[in-house]
Design a protein around this motif. Structure first.
Motif, short mmCIF file in Angstrom:
data_model
loop_
_atom_site.label_atom_id
_atom_site.label_comp_id
_atom_site.label_asym_id
_atom_site.label_seq_id
_atom_site.Cartn_x
_atom_site.Cartn_y
_atom_site.Cartn_z
N ASN A 141 -5.26 -50.42 -39.62
CA ASN A 141 -6.67 -50.77 -39.77
C ASN A 141 -7.12 -50.60 -41.22
O ASN A 141 -7.85 -51.44 -41.75
CB ASN A 141 -7.51 -49.90 -38.82
CG ASN A 141 -8.88 -50.47 -38.61
OD1 ASN A 141 -9.03 -51.66 -38.37
ND2 ASN A 141 -9.88 -49.61 -38.68
N SER A 166 -12.25 -47.60 -37.10
CA SER A 166 -11.66 -46.39 -37.68
C SER A 166 -12.32 -45.14 -37.10
O SER A 166 -11.64 -44.16 -36.79
CB SER A 166 -11.83 -46.39 -39.20
OG SER A 166 -11.04 -47.39 -39.78
N MET A 182 -4.41 -46.45 -37.17
CA MET A 182 -5.38 -46.11 -38.21
C MET A 182 -4.90 -46.62 -39.57
O MET A 182 -5.70 -47.14 -40.37
CB MET A 182 -5.61 -44.60 -38.24
CG MET A 182 -6.34 -44.09 -37.02
SD MET A 182 -6.39 -42.30 -36.92
CE MET A 182 -7.56 -41.94 -38.19
#
Length: 158
Positions: free
Chosen positions: A137, A94, A134
């Motif tokens: 994730n 991240s 993102m």
């Protein structure tokens, strides 16, 4: 186990990083002169109105960040036996993706200031795929954490 939902999300992170590497990130067209500035993960190119490349500069750090984020997600897929390590790898991933977005944003703003553009330019599919990665994730981390909590609650019952 490898067939969990978080594996799908981590695989989508890998695919998204591949899309980032393979497509454009940003483009700016100057209406007055017809020049086009394009940013990909590998290079920034300036083209004249006829499409001939005038200037090209390497942006290897964007490709390195995207490649490393994809590789880290791929490694994280196979860490299913150690969920805490998998969560740690995803948190590092991240941070890498936030760094990639920041690097793209700073690069494009620097170009806009240097050329004196009135408009901000348009972010293309490669940039938006980083943001999608993102989200994937984050979802993978959520499901890994949920699995870890389930295993701990079962251990507590025994």
């Amino acid at each position: 186990m490898i067939q969990r939902i978080q594996t799908i999300f981590l695989f989508l992170v890998v695919v998204s990083m591949g899309v980032t590497l393979g497509t454009g990130l940003w483009q700016q067209v100057l209406a007055a002169s017809g020049e086009t500035w394009s940013l990909s993960a590998f290079a920034m190119t300036q083209s004249d109105a006829s499409g001939e490349v005038i200037l090209a500069s390497s942006k290897w750090y964007l490709a390195a960040l995207a490649s490393f984020a994809g590789l880290l997600a791929l490694i994280s897929i196979f860490q299913y036996k150690n969920r805490t390590r998998q969560m740690m790898l995803n948190m590092i991933n991240s941070l890498l993706m936030v760094g990639l977005v920041a690097a793209v944003f700073l690069t494009t703003n620097g170009v806009n200031e240097a050329i004196g553009a009135e408009a901000a330019g348009s972010y293309q599919i490669g940039f938006w795929s980083v943001l999608a990665a993102m989200v994937f994730n984050m979802l993978a981390n959520r499901f890994i954490r949920k699995d870890e909590m389930l295993v701990r609650s079962v251990d507590r019952i025994r």
